[in-house]
Design a protein around this motif. Sequence first.
Motif, PDB file in Angstrom:
ATOM      1  N   ILE A  48       7.368  39.360  -4.128  1.00 45.42           N
ATOM      2  CA  ILE A  48       7.854  38.254  -4.971  1.00 45.42           C
ATOM      3  C   ILE A  48       7.000  38.180  -6.236  1.00 45.42           C
ATOM      4  CG2 ILE A  48       7.972  35.715  -5.154  1.00 45.42           C
ATOM      5  CD1 ILE A  48       8.567  35.670  -2.130  1.00 45.42           C
ATOM      6  N   GLN A 183       4.166  31.661   6.148  1.00 42.22           N
ATOM      7  CA  GLN A 183       4.311  31.197   4.768  1.00 42.22           C
ATOM      8  C   GLN A 183       2.975  31.277   4.026  1.00 42.22           C
ATOM      9  OE1 GLN A 183       6.810  30.518   3.008  1.00 42.22           O
ATOM     10  NE2 GLN A 183       5.973  29.425   1.262  1.00 42.22           N
ATOM     11  N   THR A 187       2.288  33.113   0.430  1.00 41.94           N
ATOM     12  CA  THR A 187       1.636  32.572  -0.771  1.00 41.94           C
ATOM     13  C   THR A 187       0.405  33.408  -1.154  1.00 41.94           C
ATOM     14  OG1 THR A 187       0.302  31.021   0.513  1.00 41.94           O
ATOM     15  CG2 THR A 187       2.404  30.206  -0.274  1.00 41.94           C
ATOM     16  N   ILE A 190       1.637  36.401  -2.963  1.00 46.47           N
ATOM     17  CA  ILE A 190       2.041  36.108  -4.346  1.00 46.47           C
ATOM     18  C   ILE A 190       0.795  36.018  -5.228  1.00 46.47           C
ATOM     19  CG2 ILE A 190       3.091  34.375  -5.880  1.00 46.47           C
ATOM     20  CD1 ILE A 190       4.948  33.586  -3.552  1.00 46.47           C
ATOM     21  N   GLN A 302      16.201  25.537  -0.125  1.00 41.93           N
ATOM     22  CA  GLN A 302      14.851  26.050  -0.432  1.00 41.93           C
ATOM     23  C   GLN A 302      14.864  26.815  -1.759  1.00 41.93           C
ATOM     24  OE1 GLN A 302      13.163  29.723   1.007  1.00 41.93           O
ATOM     25  NE2 GLN A 302      11.522  28.612   2.042  1.00 41.93           N
ATOM     26  N   GLN A 303      15.864  27.647  -1.926  1.00 41.92           N
ATOM     27  CA  GLN A 303      15.897  28.462  -3.145  1.00 41.92           C
ATOM     28  C   GLN A 303      16.308  27.646  -4.365  1.00 41.92           C
ATOM     29  OE1 GLN A 303      14.673  31.548  -3.555  1.00 41.92           O
ATOM     30  NE2 GLN A 303      13.907  31.172  -1.502  1.00 41.92           N
ATOM     31  N   ASN A 308      11.549  29.941  -7.140  1.00 43.95           N
ATOM     32  CA  ASN A 308      11.370  31.333  -7.554  1.00 43.95           C
ATOM     33  C   ASN A 308      11.535  31.543  -9.046  1.00 43.95           C
ATOM     34  OD1 ASN A 308      10.394  32.483  -5.282  1.00 43.95           O
ATOM     35  ND2 ASN A 308      12.414  32.815  -4.399  1.00 43.95           N
ATOM     36  N   MET A 311       7.933  31.417  -9.335  1.00 46.53           N
ATOM     37  CA  MET A 311       7.189  32.513  -8.705  1.00 46.53           C
ATOM     38  C   MET A 311       7.509  33.872  -9.351  1.00 46.53           C
ATOM     39  SD  MET A 311       5.194  31.272  -6.633  1.00 46.53           S
ATOM     40  CE  MET A 311       4.948  29.537  -6.758  1.00 46.53           C
ATOM     41  N   ASN A 339      -0.308  26.947  -4.743  1.00 45.82           N
ATOM     42  CA  ASN A 339       0.664  27.295  -3.697  1.00 45.82           C
ATOM     43  C   ASN A 339      -0.045  27.596  -2.369  1.00 45.82           C
ATOM     44  OD1 ASN A 339       3.182  27.938  -2.687  1.00 45.82           O
ATOM     45  ND2 ASN A 339       3.291  29.964  -3.623  1.00 45.82           N
ATOM     46  N   PHE A 407       6.453  21.753  -2.952  1.00 49.17           N
ATOM     47  CA  PHE A 407       7.246  22.804  -2.306  1.00 49.17           C
ATOM     48  C   PHE A 407       6.427  23.465  -1.191  1.00 49.17           C
ATOM     49  CE2 PHE A 407       8.312  27.225  -1.651  1.00 49.17           C
ATOM     50  CZ  PHE A 407       9.686  27.194  -1.487  1.00 49.17           C
ATOM     51  N   GLY A 412       8.853  25.285   1.466  1.00 47.78           N
ATOM     52  CA  GLY A 412       8.340  26.650   1.615  1.00 47.78           C
ATOM     53  C   GLY A 412       8.209  27.000   3.087  1.00 47.78           C
ATOM     54  N   TRP A 416      11.473  28.140   6.740  1.00 47.09           N
ATOM     55  CA  TRP A 416      11.420  29.217   7.739  1.00 47.09           C
ATOM     56  C   TRP A 416      11.184  28.676   9.135  1.00 47.09           C
ATOM     57  CZ3 TRP A 416      13.442  33.427   6.075  1.00 47.09           C
ATOM     58  CH2 TRP A 416      13.333  33.779   4.730  1.00 47.09           C
ATOM     59  N   ASN A 439      18.950  33.258   2.641  1.00 41.99           N
ATOM     60  CA  ASN A 439      17.779  33.124   1.775  1.00 41.99           C
ATOM     61  C   ASN A 439      17.752  34.234   0.734  1.00 41.99           C
ATOM     62  OD1 ASN A 439      14.782  33.587   1.045  1.00 41.99           O
ATOM     63  ND2 ASN A 439      14.790  31.560   1.979  1.00 41.99           N
TER      64      ASN A 439
END
Length: 527
Positions: A48, A183, A187, A190, A302-303, A308, A311, A339, A407, A412, A416, A439
């Motif tokens: 991501i 999760q 993060t 990322i 979520q999206q 994003n 992100m 995050n 989030f 986030g 899930w 997702n």
Amino acid sequence: MVDSFMAKQGSSSSPTLVGDPSEAKITPIVVISCILAATGGLMFGYEIGISGGVTSMPGFLKTFYPDVYVSTQKLKTHNSNYCKYNNQKLQLFTSLLYLAALVSTFFASHSTKKLGRKMTMLIAGIFFIVGSVLNSAFTNFTTVITGRVLLGCGVGFANQVVPLFLSEIAPTRIRGGLNILFQLNVTLGILFANLVNYGAAKIKGGWGWRLSLGLAGIPALMLTLGSLIVVDTPNSLIQRGKLEEGKAVLRKIRGTQNIEAEYLEILEASNEAREIQHPFRNLLKCKNRPPLIIAIAMQIFQQFTGINAIMFYAPVLFATMGFGNNASLYASVITGAVNVLSTIVSIFVVDKLGRRMLLLEAGVQMLLSQLVVAIVLALKVKDHSNNLSFGLAILVVVMVCSFVSGFAWSWGPLGWLIPSETFPLETRSAGQSVTVCINMICCFLIGQVFLLMLCRLKYAIFLFFSAWVLVMTLFVLLLIPETKNVPIEEMTERVWKQHWFWKRFIDDCEGDKSNRKYANQPFHDSK
Ligand code: BGC
């Protein structure tokens, strides 16, 4: 059987949990297995975070998209603040991975069911390793795109199996916290990617993109090695008929000999699961509709928080707001760090405060933050002029951080967690595939059209996402049940049957022949 157990336990709010005897310990093997499995999230997060930076590196553009490189040079003179980065072909490099992931997750569903959770993690790890090698070692367009597709397959497999593995192996009372390790790794991935890009962009000689893409091999290797070490979940072993092994693993992971109640519960769930010939068709049966609808809605929501957009494109966004190149990169590292830290907060509070409380609080926080950003941009950043003062620029960064932190302790991780813990065993892996698929479709859409939307909607893009946040918060208020402290194989009894809205689906099922047939099986008789 479960009913008689419930009766012994008293009301459904009894603190002593069926199937999770109070002596179930938080054993080192559970903690280690969860940490290793969660590295699947590291890989997803790295992908991501990495592509936005890589696709803006001149060396990468010159090698794979020479025409795009030429046009970005021309665009330097383009003076629209909101449109300068919009390029569909390049965005496809980012979003292709999600297309591959959404297709492969259905194969992963089969593999989680037939080969088990552990083996599926190993397959994901291998996809990742091959994908990272292809991506970094060659300069041929087809190979790089193939690498991207393989990485997508890795994401499809890992996101399918890891949340499910974590929810099954964790003792009920810390299931939320352990599941969020996935999760947390997303993060961390990322953030790691942001830092790598920051360094790689400075490399002279134009090969920084190779480093960025190649370092994906580290998390890939971690997941592969991890998958060799972890134990498979008792649920998976029992479902595949390995009853004694499943029992032994259950004793080992719970750190007690007293696992009979949980064992019987899993056995019952897996007997039901075995009856199911077509798990995907079965998902549509009335009693599976509540978790299915919630899983689908949660992925879309979520999206559509817009996370994003930040992100994938944080440096681009900050540059749009008038930050210089370096400042934009710093700002994106800061949001990456926020995050991670906020995700850690949710690990500690999710099983205490509950899922609903986090989603509701964060809804308000994200809504307000987005509105402030929209207002500041509307007033100060016009298409062809930028009057963002230093103070207001800081305000924008703080608001973006506040949005990200909201989030990170709600949608986030819970996007899930909740689907992975609410499907019954018989449809759990099919349900998880649908979750991952939706997702990924939404990730793909956001990856592909966000820069175009920014160009068209300008500051109102933040109003667009804030409207979604409002809708999803109302959805939580009315329709998302609390699942904290409910054993995973008891969701139907203790969550769906008790919920003001969803119980009607379950009530309808009472007349469903295919469900009545279970009631006649010996295993269901009270002993
Ligand atoms: C989402 C990703 C997102 C990440 C941000 C995950 O839960 O699925 O799409 O980029 O959180 O931390």
